[in-house]
Structures are given as structure tokens and as C-alpha cells.
Write a protein that holds these residues in place. Structure first.
Motif, PDB file in Angstrom:
ATOM      1  N   LEU A 212     -88.128 -47.895  75.156  1.00  0.00           N
ATOM      2  CA  LEU A 212     -89.275 -47.214  75.751  1.00  0.00           C
ATOM      3  C   LEU A 212     -88.836 -46.037  76.605  1.00  0.00           C
ATOM      4  O   LEU A 212     -89.412 -44.945  76.525  1.00  0.00           O
ATOM      5  CB  LEU A 212     -90.082 -48.218  76.586  1.00  0.00           C
ATOM      6  CG  LEU A 212     -91.252 -47.658  77.400  1.00  0.00           C
ATOM      7  CD1 LEU A 212     -92.268 -46.986  76.497  1.00  0.00           C
ATOM      8  CD2 LEU A 212     -91.895 -48.781  78.227  1.00  0.00           C
ATOM      9  N   VAL A 213     -87.817 -46.243  77.425  1.00  0.00           N
ATOM     10  CA  VAL A 213     -87.296 -45.161  78.261  1.00  0.00           C
ATOM     11  C   VAL A 213     -86.789 -44.015  77.393  1.00  0.00           C
ATOM     12  O   VAL A 213     -87.060 -42.840  77.648  1.00  0.00           O
ATOM     13  CB  VAL A 213     -86.179 -45.683  79.182  1.00  0.00           C
ATOM     14  CG1 VAL A 213     -85.447 -44.523  79.856  1.00  0.00           C
ATOM     15  CG2 VAL A 213     -86.750 -46.620  80.228  1.00  0.00           C
ATOM     16  N   GLN A 214     -86.041 -44.350  76.365  1.00  0.00           N
ATOM     17  CA  GLN A 214     -85.506 -43.330  75.469  1.00  0.00           C
ATOM     18  C   GLN A 214     -86.639 -42.535  74.820  1.00  0.00           C
ATOM     19  O   GLN A 214     -86.571 -41.312  74.713  1.00  0.00           O
ATOM     20  CB  GLN A 214     -84.642 -43.973  74.387  1.00  0.00           C
ATOM     21  CG  GLN A 214     -84.065 -42.977  73.381  1.00  0.00           C
ATOM     22  CD  GLN A 214     -83.269 -43.660  72.289  1.00  0.00           C
ATOM     23  OE1 GLN A 214     -82.886 -44.819  72.426  1.00  0.00           O
ATOM     24  NE2 GLN A 214     -83.027 -42.953  71.207  1.00  0.00           N
ATOM     25  N   TYR A 215     -87.683 -43.226  74.387  1.00  0.00           N
ATOM     26  CA  TYR A 215     -88.810 -42.569  73.724  1.00  0.00           C
ATOM     27  C   TYR A 215     -89.478 -41.558  74.652  1.00  0.00           C
ATOM     28  O   TYR A 215     -89.852 -40.462  74.235  1.00  0.00           O
ATOM     29  CB  TYR A 215     -89.824 -43.618  73.278  1.00  0.00           C
ATOM     30  CG  TYR A 215     -90.961 -43.073  72.446  1.00  0.00           C
ATOM     31  CD1 TYR A 215     -90.804 -42.855  71.084  1.00  0.00           C
ATOM     32  CD2 TYR A 215     -92.191 -42.787  73.026  1.00  0.00           C
ATOM     33  CE1 TYR A 215     -91.840 -42.349  70.313  1.00  0.00           C
ATOM     34  CE2 TYR A 215     -93.234 -42.287  72.263  1.00  0.00           C
ATOM     35  CZ  TYR A 215     -93.052 -42.076  70.908  1.00  0.00           C
ATOM     36  OH  TYR A 215     -94.097 -41.577  70.154  1.00  0.00           O
ATOM     37  N   ARG A 216     -89.607 -41.924  75.913  1.00  0.00           N
ATOM     38  CA  ARG A 216     -90.268 -41.043  76.870  1.00  0.00           C
ATOM     39  C   ARG A 216     -89.389 -39.889  77.327  1.00  0.00           C
ATOM     40  O   ARG A 216     -89.880 -38.808  77.625  1.00  0.00           O
ATOM     41  CB  ARG A 216     -90.696 -41.848  78.104  1.00  0.00           C
ATOM     42  CG  ARG A 216     -91.869 -42.785  77.864  1.00  0.00           C
ATOM     43  CD  ARG A 216     -92.096 -43.666  79.073  1.00  0.00           C
ATOM     44  NE  ARG A 216     -93.346 -44.420  78.966  1.00  0.00           N
ATOM     45  CZ  ARG A 216     -93.692 -45.398  79.784  1.00  0.00           C
ATOM     46  NH1 ARG A 216     -92.866 -45.748  80.771  1.00  0.00           N
ATOM     47  NH2 ARG A 216     -94.833 -46.030  79.631  1.00  0.00           N
ATOM     48  N   MET A 217     -88.087 -40.111  77.401  1.00  0.00           N
ATOM     49  CA  MET A 217     -87.217 -39.148  78.076  1.00  0.00           C
ATOM     50  C   MET A 217     -86.164 -38.496  77.201  1.00  0.00           C
ATOM     51  O   MET A 217     -85.426 -37.636  77.673  1.00  0.00           O
ATOM     52  CB  MET A 217     -86.514 -39.839  79.249  1.00  0.00           C
ATOM     53  CG  MET A 217     -87.462 -40.430  80.266  1.00  0.00           C
ATOM     54  SD  MET A 217     -86.610 -41.158  81.697  1.00  0.00           S
ATOM     55  CE  MET A 217     -85.963 -39.684  82.485  1.00  0.00           C
ATOM     56  N   ASP A 219     -86.079 -36.185  75.077  1.00  0.00           N
ATOM     57  CA  ASP A 219     -86.112 -34.740  74.888  1.00  0.00           C
ATOM     58  C   ASP A 219     -85.768 -33.952  76.145  1.00  0.00           C
ATOM     59  O   ASP A 219     -85.163 -32.893  76.065  1.00  0.00           O
ATOM     60  CB  ASP A 219     -87.501 -34.311  74.410  1.00  0.00           C
ATOM     61  CG  ASP A 219     -87.856 -34.961  73.080  1.00  0.00           C
ATOM     62  OD1 ASP A 219     -87.084 -34.785  72.126  1.00  0.00           O
ATOM     63  OD2 ASP A 219     -88.878 -35.647  73.012  1.00  0.00           O
ATOM     64  N   ASP A 220     -86.160 -34.478  77.309  1.00  0.00           N
ATOM     65  CA  ASP A 220     -85.972 -33.675  78.517  1.00  0.00           C
ATOM     66  C   ASP A 220     -84.974 -34.269  79.490  1.00  0.00           C
ATOM     67  O   ASP A 220     -84.741 -33.713  80.545  1.00  0.00           O
ATOM     68  CB  ASP A 220     -87.308 -33.468  79.239  1.00  0.00           C
ATOM     69  CG  ASP A 220     -87.994 -34.777  79.570  1.00  0.00           C
ATOM     70  OD1 ASP A 220     -89.120 -34.724  80.091  1.00  0.00           O
ATOM     71  OD2 ASP A 220     -87.423 -35.845  79.307  1.00  0.00           O
ATOM     72  N   ASP A 221     -84.378 -35.412  79.160  1.00  0.00           N
ATOM     73  CA  ASP A 221     -83.353 -35.999  80.015  1.00  0.00           C
ATOM     74  C   ASP A 221     -82.292 -36.613  79.125  1.00  0.00           C
ATOM     75  O   ASP A 221     -82.322 -37.785  78.817  1.00  0.00           O
ATOM     76  CB  ASP A 221     -83.959 -37.045  80.943  1.00  0.00           C
ATOM     77  CG  ASP A 221     -82.946 -37.570  81.968  1.00  0.00           C
ATOM     78  OD1 ASP A 221     -83.360 -38.344  82.840  1.00  0.00           O
ATOM     79  OD2 ASP A 221     -81.762 -37.210  81.893  1.00  0.00           O
ATOM     80  N   LYS A 222     -81.317 -35.817  78.711  1.00  0.00           N
ATOM     81  CA  LYS A 222     -80.301 -36.291  77.776  1.00  0.00           C
ATOM     82  C   LYS A 222     -79.449 -37.403  78.372  1.00  0.00           C
ATOM     83  O   LYS A 222     -78.852 -38.187  77.654  1.00  0.00           O
ATOM     84  CB  LYS A 222     -79.404 -35.124  77.350  1.00  0.00           C
ATOM     85  CG  LYS A 222     -80.167 -34.037  76.586  1.00  0.00           C
ATOM     86  CD  LYS A 222     -80.865 -34.583  75.364  1.00  0.00           C
ATOM     87  CE  LYS A 222     -81.590 -33.491  74.597  1.00  0.00           C
ATOM     88  NZ  LYS A 222     -82.332 -34.013  73.439  1.00  0.00           N
ATOM     89  N   THR A 223     -79.400 -37.498  79.706  1.00  0.00           N
ATOM     90  CA  THR A 223     -78.585 -38.552  80.299  1.00  0.00           C
ATOM     91  C   THR A 223     -79.132 -39.921  79.957  1.00  0.00           C
ATOM     92  O   THR A 223     -78.387 -40.894  79.885  1.00  0.00           O
ATOM     93  CB  THR A 223     -78.521 -38.391  81.827  1.00  0.00           C
ATOM     94  OG1 THR A 223     -79.853 -38.455  82.362  1.00  0.00           O
ATOM     95  CG2 THR A 223     -77.897 -37.072  82.213  1.00  0.00           C
ATOM     96  N   ALA A 224     -80.463 -40.026  79.763  1.00  0.00           N
ATOM     97  CA  ALA A 224     -81.028 -41.326  79.396  1.00  0.00           C
ATOM     98  C   ALA A 224     -80.508 -41.760  78.043  1.00  0.00           C
ATOM     99  O   ALA A 224     -80.136 -42.912  77.841  1.00  0.00           O
ATOM    100  CB  ALA A 224     -82.556 -41.247  79.385  1.00  0.00           C
ATOM    101  N   GLY A 225     -80.467 -40.815  77.103  1.00  0.00           N
ATOM    102  CA  GLY A 225     -79.950 -41.141  75.785  1.00  0.00           C
ATOM    103  C   GLY A 225     -78.469 -41.468  75.831  1.00  0.00           C
ATOM    104  O   GLY A 225     -78.005 -42.394  75.175  1.00  0.00           O
ATOM    105  N   ASN A 226     -77.711 -40.702  76.623  1.00  0.00           N
ATOM    106  CA  ASN A 226     -76.278 -40.963  76.726  1.00  0.00           C
ATOM    107  C   ASN A 226     -76.013 -42.313  77.368  1.00  0.00           C
ATOM    108  O   ASN A 226     -75.093 -43.034  76.981  1.00  0.00           O
ATOM    109  CB  ASN A 226     -75.612 -39.865  77.558  1.00  0.00           C
ATOM    110  CG  ASN A 226     -75.588 -38.542  76.825  1.00  0.00           C
ATOM    111  OD1 ASN A 226     -75.646 -38.506  75.597  1.00  0.00           O
ATOM    112  ND2 ASN A 226     -75.534 -37.441  77.571  1.00  0.00           N
ATOM    113  N   ALA A 227     -76.817 -42.685  78.359  1.00  0.00           N
ATOM    114  CA  ALA A 227     -76.636 -43.991  78.996  1.00  0.00           C
ATOM    115  C   ALA A 227     -76.865 -45.115  78.002  1.00  0.00           C
ATOM    116  O   ALA A 227     -76.134 -46.102  77.986  1.00  0.00           O
ATOM    117  CB  ALA A 227     -77.595 -44.135  80.185  1.00  0.00           C
TER     118      ALA A 227
END
Length: 244
Positions: A212-217, A219-227
Motif C-alpha cells: 500500500l505504501v509503495q502504491y501511494r508513494m 512515484d514521488d518518494d523513491k526511498t519508499a521503493g528502495n526501502a
């Protein structure tokens, strides 16, 4: 290299022998399936998300991102990918997020039924303060609309009991759900803080929250995807949804 001839489609629901990498129909990037959402065509002809990757029929994969799903709708990517006339709701990106939220709520409810959740500031504080209980704590949960003061106090307890002096956390901090959504999951009112204890059901909740966090963020917060890619033990935070 993908394990099927058509890069836009798979041949059925996921099995143990299915590929672990797929191509996003929008970006054309080959990514792990945990970073993608599978879509199928329902018997009614409507495109629907298959979040558990178990629905029958051929599937089309899109990056787990509101923007990517909205772009797939705008570009008629589903009709092109499935090579047939399909019905696509203009609200598909928001509808997909709603299903992700529902999945997280259901997973938290299951964890609570399994005795793997304690809620309320005092109970969470006690769980963190007791050495034996702290070993069992696997995540803190804060309502996304909760007051910052309570979060700071619990974070201070975590650092004190863990011997950590900086902003790092020994386990995830999940703030992907509102207080109302936490109430629904836990069957009580005004839930702002909770602690997730060890167990299979808690792992499911953490996994769904991360998606859910990845889906929301994404595009605009790559650190979420990297985490999400680099470690299963990271701070999991997100703001409330934005409109496309």
C-alpha cells in the motif's frame, strides 16, 4: 528474459513455477512481481486488479503505483494489452488503492484475532517497556491522522529500551491507515496506537502495508521503493491518498 511469448500477458494465475519477474505494460520495465499489480478481465468484460495473483485467465502487469495505473487507463493500455474490447473504470487507480487498504485492514483484523496486536497508548507503552514483551514486538502502528506527540513519546520509549540514540528504528513503524480504519480492523473506537506482535498473521499485515505504501508513494518518494527492496525492516510511512 521473460518466460512467455507475449511480454504484456501471462497465461494464468500465479503458481510456484511462475516467473518472478514481469514487464510493466506502461513503463516496459521488467520488475519483480512484488513491485507490480496483476490485472485480469472479469467475465463481465471489466478489468479488475488481482492483488493475490490467483484469479483465472491471462493477466496484464502494471507497476504498483497510482500514477502507473492511471496512465494505463488513460492510454487504453488494457485494451491494447489484452487485445480485445474491455471495460475499464476511469476510477481504476483509486479503486485499486481502496482494495489495497481493505486488504491491509483485513490482515490487521486477522492478526488481532490471532492475539498478535495490542492497542492503546498505555498497552503499547507497557509492551515496549517490558523486556520479555519487547522481544515479541514486530512493528508499531500509528494512525495517519494521529497526534505527533504520542508518536514521539512511543518512539522515545523504543530508543530507550533498544539503546538507539538516532532516528533509526529496530522494527517498522506503520502509519498507512487512519484511526477510523484501525477502529474497523480492531473492533474498538479511537485507536491511534497499536503494537504488532510476532506471528504469521502479523507478517501478512506488514507485507500488505508495504504494498500500500509503495502504491501511494512509488512515484514521488523513491526511498519508499528502495526501502521495500533493500530490507524488510524499515520505517513504513505514508500520507493520505491523493486524487489523480
Amino acid at each position: 528474459m521473460l518466460a512467455f511469448a507475449d511480454p504484456d500477458l501471462d497465461n494464468g494465475p500465479r503458481t510456484d513455477r511462475s516467473a518472478t519477474m514481469r514487464m510493466c505494460a506502461v513503463t516496459r520495465e521488467v520488475r519483480p512481481i512484488d513491485e507490480l499489480i496483476r490485472f485480469v478481465v472479469a467475465p463481465s468484460g471489466e478489468v479488475i486488479p488481482d492483488l493475490k495473483r490467483k484469479l483465472p485467465g491471462r493477466g496484464l502487469w502494471v507497476s504498483a503505483s497510482r500514477r502507473a495505473v492511471a496512465e494505463a487507463v488513460r492510454r487504453n493500455q488494457f485494451g491494447k494489452g489484452f487485445k480485445r474490447d474491455v471495460r475499464v473504470a476511469p476510477t481504476l487507480a483509486a479503486d485499486t488503492e481502496s482494495l489495497l487498504v481493505r486488504g491491509a485492514i483485513e490482515a490487521l483484523a486477522m492478526a488481532a484475532k490471532a492475539g498478535q496486536v495490542v492497542s492503546g497508548f498505555g498497552k503499547v507503552e507497557d509492551a515496549l517497556a517490558q523486556r520479555q514483551a519487547q522481544v515479541q514486538v514486530r512493528a508499531l502502528i500509528h494512525a495517519s491522522d494521529g497526534a505527533a506527540d504520542g508518536i514521539r513519546k512511543l518512539d522515545a520509549v523504543v530508543r530507550q529500551k533498544s539503546g538507539i540514540n538516532d532516528e533509526s528504528k529496530p522494527f517498522p513503524v506503520v502509519s498507512a491507515l487512519t484511526s477510523e480504519q484501525l477502529d474497523l480492523a480492531l473492533g474498538r473506537s479511537n485507536v491511534i496506537h497499536a503494537a504488532l506482535l510476532a506471528g504469521p498473521a502479523s507478517k501478512t499485515f506488514l507485507s500488505r502495508s508495504q504494498t500500500l505504501v509503495q502504491y501511494r508513494m512509488a512515484d514521488d518518494d523513491k526511498t519508499a521503493g528502495n526501502a521495500a527492496k533493500n530490507s524488510p525492516i524499515q520505517t513504513v510511512r505514508t500520507r493520505t491518498t491523493q486524487q489523480d
